[in-house]
Design a protein around this motif. Sequence first.
Motif, PDB file in Angstrom:
ATOM      1  N   UNK A   6       1.002  -1.178  -0.041  1.00  0.00           N
ATOM      2  CA  UNK A   6      -0.011  -0.021  -0.058  1.00  0.00           C
ATOM      3  C   UNK A   6       0.772   1.249  -0.011  1.00  0.00           C
ATOM      4  N   UNK A   7       1.906   1.270   0.905  1.00  0.00           N
ATOM      5  CA  UNK A   7       2.861   2.552   0.764  1.00  0.00           C
ATOM      6  C   UNK A   7       4.114   2.224   1.574  1.00  0.00           C
ATOM      7  N   UNK A   8       5.070   2.731   1.517  1.00  0.00           N
ATOM      8  CA  UNK A   8       6.350   2.727   2.050  1.00  0.00           C
ATOM      9  C   UNK A   8       6.750   4.126   2.467  1.00  0.00           C
ATOM     10  N   UNK A   9       7.691   4.061   3.465  1.00  0.00           N
ATOM     11  CA  UNK A   9       8.306   5.411   3.927  1.00  0.00           C
ATOM     12  C   UNK A   9       9.700   5.611   3.228  1.00  0.00           C
ATOM     13  N   UNK A  10       9.830   6.758   2.694  1.00  0.00           N
ATOM     14  CA  UNK A  10      11.239   6.912   2.192  1.00  0.00           C
ATOM     15  C   UNK A  10      11.823   8.144   2.913  1.00  0.00           C
ATOM     16  N   UNK A  11      12.927   7.771   3.605  1.00  0.00           N
ATOM     17  CA  UNK A  11      13.928   8.428   4.570  1.00  0.00           C
ATOM     18  C   UNK A  11      14.324   9.675   3.557  1.00  0.00           C
ATOM     19  N   UNK A  40       3.806  10.568  -2.495  1.00  0.00           N
ATOM     20  CA  UNK A  40       3.839  10.566  -4.079  1.00  0.00           C
ATOM     21  C   UNK A  40       2.925   9.296  -4.346  1.00  0.00           C
ATOM     22  N   UNK A  41       2.091   9.313  -5.034  1.00  0.00           N
ATOM     23  CA  UNK A  41       1.214   8.179  -5.286  1.00  0.00           C
ATOM     24  C   UNK A  41       1.406   7.764  -6.746  1.00  0.00           C
ATOM     25  N   UNK A  42       1.687   6.659  -7.224  1.00  0.00           N
ATOM     26  CA  UNK A  42       1.961   5.854  -8.368  1.00  0.00           C
ATOM     27  C   UNK A  42       0.702   5.490  -9.003  1.00  0.00           C
ATOM     28  N   UNK A  43       0.808   5.025 -10.405  1.00  0.00           N
ATOM     29  CA  UNK A  43      -0.314   4.661 -11.105  1.00  0.00           C
ATOM     30  C   UNK A  43      -1.176   3.223 -10.332  1.00  0.00           C
ATOM     31  N   UNK A  44      -0.365   2.544  -9.804  1.00  0.00           N
ATOM     32  CA  UNK A  44      -0.951   1.391  -9.062  1.00  0.00           C
ATOM     33  C   UNK A  44      -1.453   1.392  -7.871  1.00  0.00           C
ATOM     34  N   UNK A  45      -1.631   2.593  -7.417  1.00  0.00           N
ATOM     35  CA  UNK A  45      -2.022   3.165  -6.163  1.00  0.00           C
ATOM     36  C   UNK A  45      -1.192   3.221  -4.927  1.00  0.00           C
ATOM     37  N   UNK A  46      -0.119   2.416  -5.031  1.00  0.00           N
ATOM     38  CA  UNK A  46       1.006   2.542  -3.896  1.00  0.00           C
ATOM     39  C   UNK A  46       1.553   3.763  -3.876  1.00  0.00           C
ATOM     40  N   UNK A  47       1.849   4.167  -2.590  1.00  0.00           N
ATOM     41  CA  UNK A  47       2.270   5.605  -2.601  1.00  0.00           C
ATOM     42  C   UNK A  47       3.860   5.361  -1.688  1.00  0.00           C
ATOM     43  N   UNK A  48       4.681   6.566  -2.005  1.00  0.00           N
ATOM     44  CA  UNK A  48       6.146   6.515  -1.460  1.00  0.00           C
ATOM     45  C   UNK A  48       5.642   7.918  -0.557  1.00  0.00           C
ATOM     46  N   UNK A  49       6.023   7.803   0.745  1.00  0.00           N
ATOM     47  CA  UNK A  49       5.585   8.680   1.567  1.00  0.00           C
ATOM     48  C   UNK A  49       6.814   9.303   2.298  1.00  0.00           C
ATOM     49  N   UNK A  50       7.359  10.331   1.831  1.00  0.00           N
ATOM     50  CA  UNK A  50       8.640  11.032   2.144  1.00  0.00           C
ATOM     51  C   UNK A  50       8.721  11.636   3.469  1.00  0.00           C
ATOM     52  N   UNK A  51       9.498  11.249   4.433  1.00  0.00           N
ATOM     53  CA  UNK A  51       9.603  11.895   5.733  1.00  0.00           C
ATOM     54  C   UNK A  51      10.946  12.182   6.246  1.00  0.00           C
ATOM     55  N   UNK A  52      11.003  13.252   6.427  1.00  0.00           N
ATOM     56  CA  UNK A  52      12.339  14.055   6.773  1.00  0.00           C
ATOM     57  C   UNK A  52      13.203  13.197   8.127  1.00  0.00           C
ATOM     58  N   UNK A  53      14.250  13.113   7.623  1.00  0.00           N
ATOM     59  CA  UNK A  53      15.109  12.423   8.728  1.00  0.00           C
ATOM     60  C   UNK A  53      16.395  13.172   8.957  1.00  0.00           C
TER      61      UNK A  53
END
Length: 129
Positions: A6-11, A40-53
């Motif tokens: 469904x989604x993943x977090x990108x540090x 960022x939502x991709x065409x297949x509905x999966x999102x990359x959730x950018x989180x500051x670290x």
Amino acid sequence: MAAQLNHTIVACHDKHLSSAYLTVILGLPPAQPFAHFMVVTLANGVSLDFMEKAGPIAHQHYAFLVSDAEFDAGLERVKAHDQTYWADPACTRTNTINHHFGGRGFYFEDPDGHLLELITTPYGSEDPS
């Protein structure tokens, strides 16, 4: 229902910069804020959730399956950013693409050093040459 990503977090160090970079390269709509993320939502509905670290970022790899036209546009955008790109994940075949599984692919880095990949054919589709 079978499990789906469904989604993943990108540090990242700057969620606005990193998410905007990805949307530009992939030709996607702008990232949307959600809580403390830029999504960022991709065409297949999966999102990359950018989180500051703060501090060092552990580099990850993200591969995107794209059409031939999206591949061409993405490669041109990477070149327009004067970025190095590679045909291999070890980053030894500079400024060239691969033709694995009868498609095309290349690797490049985002602002935080994550190794991104565009491919036109899923891995394992046919002969990997």
